[in-house]
Design a protein around this motif. Structure first.
Motif, mmCIF file in Angstrom:
data_model
loop_
_atom_site.group_PDB
_atom_site.id
_atom_site.type_symbol
_atom_site.label_atom_id
_atom_site.label_comp_id
_atom_site.label_asym_id
_atom_site.label_seq_id
_atom_site.Cartn_x
_atom_site.Cartn_y
_atom_site.Cartn_z
ATOM 1 N N ASN A 137 0.881 -1.231 0.011
ATOM 2 C CA ASN A 137 0.001 -0.160 0.015
ATOM 3 C C ASN A 137 0.974 1.231 -0.005
ATOM 4 N N ALA A 138 0.263 2.255 -0.292
ATOM 5 C CA ALA A 138 1.088 3.678 -0.234
ATOM 6 C C ALA A 138 1.747 3.933 1.060
ATOM 7 N N ASP A 139 1.207 3.426 2.182
ATOM 8 C CA ASP A 139 1.794 3.867 3.428
ATOM 9 C C ASP A 139 2.812 2.588 3.675
ATOM 10 N N GLY A 140 3.386 1.874 2.942
ATOM 11 C CA GLY A 140 4.256 0.911 3.158
ATOM 12 C C GLY A 140 3.948 -0.303 3.895
ATOM 13 N N SER A 141 2.659 -0.661 3.963
ATOM 14 C CA SER A 141 2.194 -1.831 4.626
ATOM 15 C C SER A 141 1.648 -2.928 3.344
ATOM 16 N N LEU A 142 2.095 -4.228 3.715
ATOM 17 C CA LEU A 142 1.894 -5.121 2.861
ATOM 18 C C LEU A 142 0.265 -5.277 2.372
ATOM 19 N N LYS A 143 0.090 -5.613 1.093
ATOM 20 C CA LYS A 143 -1.424 -5.745 0.940
ATOM 21 C C LYS A 143 -1.796 -7.268 1.246
ATOM 22 N N ASN A 144 -3.012 -7.228 1.688
ATOM 23 C CA ASN A 144 -3.549 -8.699 2.153
ATOM 24 C C ASN A 144 -3.668 -9.485 1.069
ATOM 25 N N GLU A 145 -3.872 -8.915 -0.123
ATOM 26 C CA GLU A 145 -4.015 -9.841 -1.645
ATOM 27 C C GLU A 145 -2.529 -10.429 -1.743
ATOM 28 N N ALA A 146 -1.608 -9.765 -1.442
ATOM 29 C CA ALA A 146 -0.156 -10.144 -1.518
ATOM 30 C C ALA A 146 0.232 -11.162 -0.683
ATOM 31 N N ARG A 147 -0.349 -10.913 0.695
ATOM 32 C CA ARG A 147 0.102 -11.952 1.737
ATOM 33 C C ARG A 147 -0.793 -13.463 1.337
#
Length: 176
Positions: A16-26
């Motif tokens: 995401n734009a805030d640097g957190s991993l997207k749930n779909e990617a996880r």
């Protein structure tokens, strides 16, 4: 542009734009057999890089010189055209005196405005990705303007540094 924009552009599929991993990617990583620990490690390493780049953007922003299409006009074009691609009034007057038709002048202006608009569009597109298009074009122009002697000296230095032959500007066996 900012380092953080480049980071986001490089990792937009997974983060995401805030640097957190997207749930779909996880979920995708889990589906190919990665463990939660490995995913968390990967996400935390990239988040740390994100935070580092964000901090650098805030404390030590990269220089972003602004170049316009006009900066790439030849000296002749600068005498004939305004920065927006329109013809200068003094050039129009001169052109009429030497017999250049109105249609030819309009076509010259139309073409130069297209060049300016294209430059602006490409520059804006690159800026969204964190790339300074004008600066990279200016760097190319400066490199292209180096003299033969300068390029020859650089090649000699490259040979001393064991650079690959296919990266050299001339055949290394060129006599001088």
């Amino acid at each position: 542009m900012s380092r953080i924009k480049r980071w986001i552009n490089m990792h937009k599929k997974e983060f995401n734009a805030d640097g957190s991993l997207k749930n779909e990617a996880r979920q995708e990583m889990l589906s190919v057999g990665m463990s939660n620990e490995a995913i968390d490690d990967y996400a935390s390493r990239l988040k740390a890089r994100y935070d580092e780049w964000k901090h650098l953007d805030e404390t030590d922003p990269e220089p972003w010189p602004i170049y316009t299409a006009y900066d790439f006009f030849s000296e002749q074009e600068k005498r004939e055209f305004n920065p927006d691609g329109s013809l200068r009034p003094e050039y129009i007057e001169y052109a009429r005196k030497i017999g250049i038709s109105e249609n030819a002048l309009e076509e010259q202006e139309r073409r130069k405005k297209i060049v300016v608009d294209n430059y602006n569009e490409v520059s804006a597109g690159y800026a969204e990705k964190g790339i300074n298009f004008g600066a990279s074009k200016m760097k190319e122009r400066i490199e292209d303007s180096r003299t033969y002697a300068q390029r020859r000296r650089q090649m000699e230095q490259d040979l001393r540094n064991f650079e690959p032959e296919d990266s050299l500007p001339f055949d290394k066996n060129t006599s001088y």
